[in-house]
Enzyme design. Structure first.
Site, PDB file in Angstrom:
ATOM      1  N   LYS A 144       0.839  -1.203   0.000  1.00  0.00           N
ATOM      2  CA  LYS A 144       0.000   0.000   0.000  1.00  0.00           C
ATOM      3  C   LYS A 144       0.870   1.247   0.000  1.00  0.00           C
ATOM      4  O   LYS A 144       1.738   1.410   0.852  1.00  0.00           O
ATOM      5  CB  LYS A 144      -0.914  -0.016   1.234  1.00  0.00           C
ATOM      6  CG  LYS A 144      -1.841  -1.217   1.277  1.00  0.00           C
ATOM      7  CD  LYS A 144      -2.634  -1.292   2.570  1.00  0.00           C
ATOM      8  CE  LYS A 144      -1.727  -1.541   3.752  1.00  0.00           C
ATOM      9  NZ  LYS A 144      -2.479  -1.808   5.001  1.00  0.00           N
ATOM     10  N   GLY A 203      -7.253   3.775  10.879  1.00  0.00           N
ATOM     11  CA  GLY A 203      -7.858   2.472  10.608  1.00  0.00           C
ATOM     12  C   GLY A 203      -8.054   2.143   9.145  1.00  0.00           C
ATOM     13  O   GLY A 203      -8.724   1.162   8.815  1.00  0.00           O
ATOM     14  N   THR A 204      -7.476   2.923   8.236  1.00  0.00           N
ATOM     15  CA  THR A 204      -7.694   2.660   6.807  1.00  0.00           C
ATOM     16  C   THR A 204      -7.106   1.317   6.382  1.00  0.00           C
ATOM     17  O   THR A 204      -7.707   0.591   5.594  1.00  0.00           O
ATOM     18  CB  THR A 204      -7.072   3.780   5.947  1.00  0.00           C
ATOM     19  OG1 THR A 204      -5.733   4.024   6.392  1.00  0.00           O
ATOM     20  CG2 THR A 204      -7.875   5.058   6.059  1.00  0.00           C
ATOM     21  N   GLY A 205      -5.929   0.981   6.892  1.00  0.00           N
ATOM     22  CA  GLY A 205      -5.300  -0.288   6.517  1.00  0.00           C
ATOM     23  C   GLY A 205      -6.088  -1.487   6.996  1.00  0.00           C
ATOM     24  O   GLY A 205      -6.290  -2.461   6.252  1.00  0.00           O
ATOM     25  N   CYS A 206      -6.548  -1.426   8.230  1.00  0.00           N
ATOM     26  CA  CYS A 206      -7.371  -2.507   8.786  1.00  0.00           C
ATOM     27  C   CYS A 206      -8.668  -2.652   8.010  1.00  0.00           C
ATOM     28  O   CYS A 206      -9.115  -3.764   7.709  1.00  0.00           O
ATOM     29  CB  CYS A 206      -7.649  -2.231  10.255  1.00  0.00           C
ATOM     30  SG  CYS A 206      -8.679  -3.483  11.052  1.00  0.00           S
ATOM     31  N   THR A 226      -7.860   9.387   8.808  1.00  0.00           N
ATOM     32  CA  THR A 226      -7.349   8.185   8.151  1.00  0.00           C
ATOM     33  C   THR A 226      -7.092   7.043   9.125  1.00  0.00           C
ATOM     34  O   THR A 226      -6.494   6.035   8.757  1.00  0.00           O
ATOM     35  CB  THR A 226      -6.033   8.512   7.415  1.00  0.00           C
ATOM     36  OG1 THR A 226      -5.076   9.038   8.354  1.00  0.00           O
ATOM     37  CG2 THR A 226      -6.263   9.533   6.309  1.00  0.00           C
TER      38      THR A 226
END
Length: 448
Positions: A122, A157-160, A155
Site C-alpha cells: 500500500k 484504521g484505513t489499513g485494517c 485516516t
C-alpha cells in the site's frame, strides 16, 4: 496463559462455524503467531488475509520488531495475501527504503518470495505522490491500483478496513484482484465522505464506515451489486428512431422493459444537456419502478446529475478508472472493447462489464469496425469480465451470437431491432424468447 486463551477462542469459533476466510490484525508476540498458525492447520480455511499491523499510518510502532521472524517463518507462507504499508514492507525487507513505485514493485516481489500467494504493497504514505498508488503482485503480473489522494486527517484504521473488506469480498467468492479493487473503492469513497468530520483533537481522526447508510437516506431505490445476468437483453436507445415512429423516449423505454429488457442504456448524441437530463430522470423513474438498471452512454455528468445506475464509455471517452473515481464504488461501468488487450485494460481499470462489437455491420454508429463472431469469441475468451455483444444483432442472428458457447458472454445489446420497429413491446418479447431458447441450448452444451 494468553496463548492458551487465544487457542481456546480460535478452536471455539473455527470448529463451530463454517469459516471461509480469516483476516489477521495486530499479533503481539511470536507465541500468538504460532498458536494462530497451528489453529489454521487444524481448521483450514479458504483464504488467509494477513494485515501485518506493525507500523501505523501515523508512523507509530505497534508491535515488537522480534515478531518479524514469526511472520516470515510461520504466517507468510500460509497467507493468501499480505497487505503491508510501505513502512511495514520496509521492516520485512531489513529497512529497505521505498520511495518510488518501482521500489514498491521490487518490495512486492521480494515479499512474494517469502511465501504469500499474493502481495499488496500500500502506497498511501509514498512521499511526493499526488495519487494513492498500491502495487499488487500475484507472482506473475504487477498491477498498479491508483486513486486520488484525499486530503484529510481522518485516516485512522484505513489499513485494517482495507484488509477486512478484502477478506469479506473473498468470503463472497470474489477473485483476489476484484476483492482488492472493491476494497480500495470502499475505503476511497468512505474517506471522501468523511474528510471533513471533526472528532477529537489528535493528529488522526476516524472515518465513517457507515457512509452508505447516511448518503442513501433519501434514495428509496436500492440496487444490489452488479449482476452479470442483467446484460441478457440490453436495450440501447436511439432518439431518431423513436421520433421516426412518433413515440417519446420514455414510452419506448417502458415498452422495452415490459417486453423483457433487463438493462437500458440511454444514448443521446444530439440532445441539449438540459433536455438529456430531463429525459434521463424520467427514464430512470420508469426503470427503477420495474427494478431495471439504467446506464448513461458517455455522459458522466448526466449520470451524476440524475443518479443513474452507471455509465457506458467507449475507447475514445473518459477512461474507466477516472469514471470510477467520479461515480464511486457502487455504480456500474461498461467499456466498449474490440480486442483482448482492450478487455484486459478494462478489467484493470475497474470496469464491471465490456461491450464487444460490432459483431455485424450496423448503421447506428459511423465508421464502426466489425469484429465478427470470431472477434467476439476471442474477446470473450480473453475477458475476465462479463461480455455483452453489440452491433447489427437482430431476431435473425441473435441466437447464433449467443450460441458461440463462451461462458463470459452474458447477453446481447440491441438498438435498431427494438427501436426502429413499429412495436417495441412486440419486438422485445420476440427477442427475449429467442435469447431464452438460445441460452438454454448453450447451458445444455456447457453442462455436457
Amino acid at each position: 496463559m494468553h496463548e492458551d486463551f487465544v487457542a481456546e477462542q480460535l478452536k471455539s469459533v473455527l470448529s463451530d462455524m463454517q469459516v471461509d476466510v480469516v483476516k489477521t490484525g495486530m499479533l503481539p508476540s511470536i507465541s500468538i503467531v504460532k498458536v494462530l498458525c497451528q489453529s489454521l492447520r487444524e481448521f483450514p480455511v479458504q483464504a488467509l488475509v494477513v494485515d501485518p499491523v506493525m507500523v501505523s499510518t501515523s508512523g507509530d510502532l505497534l508491535a515488537d520488531p522480534s515478531i518479524l521472524l514469526g511472520f516470515q517463518e510461520e504466517l507468510l507462507p500460509m497467507a493468501d495475501i499480505v497487505t503491508p504499508n510501505i513502512k511495514e514492507a520496509s521492516a520485512f525487507l531489513g529497512g529497505m527504503q521505498l520511495e518510488t513505485v518501482d521500489d514498491m514493485h521490487s518490495a512486492a516481489k521480494q515479499l512474494h518470495s517469502m511465501g504469500p500467494r499474493n502481495v499488496l504493497v500500500k502506497g498511501g504514505d509514498l512521499p511526493n505522490s499526488s495519487h494513492a498508488v498500491d502495487v499488487f503482485f500475484d507472482g506473475h503480473e504487477y498491477y498498479e491500483l491508483c486513486s486520488p489522494r484525499i486530503k484529510t486527517r481522518n485516516t485512522h484504521g484505513t489499513g485494517c478496513t482495507l484488509a477486512s473488506c478484502i477478506a469479506a469480498e473473498l468470503a463472497k467468492g470474489s477473485p483476489m484482484l476484484t476483492a482488492i479493487k472493491v476494497a480500495k473503492r470502499y475505503v476511497e469513497t468512505a474517506l471522501g465522505y468523511s474528510k471533513d468530520i471533526v472528532i477529537g483533537s489528535g493528529p488522526q481522526g476516524p472515518f465513517d464506515h457507515l457512509f452508505k447508510l447516511r448518503s442513501g437516506l433519501h434514495n428509496s431505490y436500492r440496487r444490489n451489486a452488479f449482476d452479470p445476468s442483467d446484460l441478457f437483453l440490453y436495450a440501447v436507445t436511439d432518439s431518431s428512431m423513436n421520433q421516426k415512429w412518433g413515440r417519446s423516449m420514455v414510452d419506448a423505454v417502458k415498452a422495452a422493459i415490459q417486453g423483457g429488457t433487463t438493462i437500458v442504456q440511454l444514448r443521446e448524441k444530439e440532445a441539449e444537456t438540459q433536455q438529456f437530463l430531463e429525459t434521463a430522470k424520467a427514464c430512470l423513474e420508469i426503470c427503477h419502478s420495474f427494478g431495471v438498471p439504467l446506464l448513461i452512454n458517455d455522459r458522466v455528468d448526466i449520470a451524476l446529475s440524475c443518479d443513474a445506475d452507471g455509465v457506458h464509455v467507449g475507447q475514445a471517452d473518459m477512461p474507466a478508472c477516472v469514471v470510477r473515481t467520479l461515480l464511486g464504488p457502487d455504480k456500474i461501468i461498461g467499456v466498449s472493447c474490440k480486442t483482448p488487450e482492450q478487455a484486459q485494460a478494462a478489467w484493470i481499470d475497474g470496469a464491471d462489464y465490456i461491450g464487444c462489437g460490432g459483431v455485424y455491420p450496423t448503421n447506428t454508429k459511423a465508421n464502426n469496425l466489425t469484429v465478427g463472431l470470431d472477434g467476439l469469441k476471442a474477446v470473450c475468451m480473453a475477458s475476465k469480465l462479463p461480455v455483452v455483444a453489440i452491433g447489427g444483432i437482430n431476431a435473425s442472428n441473435a441466437g447464433t451470437v449467443m450460441k458461440i458457447g463462451v461462458p463470459s458472454l452474458k447477453g446481447i445489446a440491441i438498438v435498431s431491432a427494438l427501436f426502429d420497429k413499429e412495436s417495441v413491446l412486440t419486438e422485445t418479447r420476440k427477442l427475449r424468447a429467442l435469447l431464452t431458447e438460445a441460452a438454454s441450448v448453450v447451458l445444455s452444451l456447457l453442462s455436457n
